[in-house]
Design a protein around this motif. Structure first.
Motif, short mmCIF file in Angstrom:
data_model
loop_
_atom_site.label_atom_id
_atom_site.label_comp_id
_atom_site.label_asym_id
_atom_site.label_seq_id
_atom_site.Cartn_x
_atom_site.Cartn_y
_atom_site.Cartn_z
N ARG A 1 0.94 -1.22 -0.02
CA ARG A 1 -0.07 -0.20 0.09
C ARG A 1 0.79 1.34 0.07
N VAL A 2 1.86 1.27 0.95
CA VAL A 2 2.74 2.54 0.98
C VAL A 2 3.55 2.43 -0.40
N THR A 3 3.93 1.42 -0.74
CA THR A 3 4.87 1.55 -2.14
C THR A 3 4.03 2.32 -3.20
N ASP A 4 2.82 1.72 -3.26
CA ASP A 4 1.86 2.17 -4.31
C ASP A 4 1.43 3.72 -4.04
N LEU A 5 1.17 4.03 -2.68
CA LEU A 5 1.07 5.56 -2.60
C LEU A 5 2.30 6.49 -3.08
N PHE A 6 3.50 6.12 -2.62
CA PHE A 6 4.61 6.84 -3.24
C PHE A 6 4.55 6.79 -4.68
N ALA A 7 4.29 5.80 -5.34
CA ALA A 7 4.23 5.69 -6.91
C ALA A 7 3.22 6.50 -7.44
N LYS A 8 2.22 6.68 -6.77
CA LYS A 8 0.88 7.46 -7.50
C LYS A 8 0.97 8.93 -6.95
N ALA A 9 1.92 9.23 -5.96
CA ALA A 9 1.75 10.63 -5.24
C ALA A 9 1.95 11.78 -6.20
N PRO A 10 2.91 11.89 -7.28
CA PRO A 10 2.97 13.01 -8.15
C PRO A 10 1.48 13.29 -8.94
N ALA A 11 0.95 12.12 -9.42
CA ALA A 11 -0.34 12.43 -10.11
C ALA A 11 -1.44 12.73 -9.28
N ARG A 12 -1.57 12.48 -7.93
CA ARG A 12 -2.46 13.05 -6.98
C ARG A 12 -2.06 14.21 -6.18
N HIS A 13 -0.86 15.04 -6.70
CA HIS A 13 -0.67 16.33 -6.18
C HIS A 13 -0.15 16.10 -4.80
#
Length: 144
Positions: free
Chosen positions: A56-68
């Protein structure tokens, strides 16, 4: 509302960054470890959910730029923190609760704990913090 937004009881700092972004609160997020440190898998707090948290945390970091959700891999030293606090910012910091509360033992493990740092007194070299683990949450903590 906060529990629904975070959707986990195992809160990692990246969860807080997403929470701020979901409310439109500007935040700076600095970390020396973007992702999950595998050494935490042995910690009691993380043991039951470490595998799921890691994904979950790895996914959150990967998606962070797109989610501002902005983060920077960087170590902040004491001067950086003091300058930000004196500049009017507050800081949510993950600290070792044993060191913060002066609980020392020979078999002591790291126990992550969030505090809010909202002031600094340069004459006394003390931070003003809100510590949710204390009955009277406000306290002064000596700057290291």
């Amino acid at each position: 509302d906060l529990v629904q937004r975070v959707q986990t009881e195992s809160v990692w700092t990246i969860d807080l960054a997403y929470l701020f972004a979901s409310y439109g609160v500007p935040a700076e997020y600095y970390t020396i470890s973007p992702g999950v440190d595998p050494s935490y898998s042995d910690e009691d707090f993380y043991e039951a959910s470490f595998v799921a948290d890691s994904k979950r945390v790895t996914d959150l970091f990967a998606k962070a730029p797109a989610r501002h959700v902005h983060f920077e891999k960087r170590h902040l030293d004491l001067v950086d923190i003091v300058n930000r606090i004196l500049g009017g910012f507050a800081a949510i910091m993950l600290v070792d609760s044993g060191k913060l509360h002066h609980k020392l033992s020979q078999e002591r493990e790291y126990h992550g704990h969030y505090i809010v740092v909202y002031g600094y007194n340069p004459e006394m070299n003390m931070f003003a913090v809100i510590d949710p683990a204390r009955r009277r949450g406000y306290r002064a903590v000596e700057a290291a």
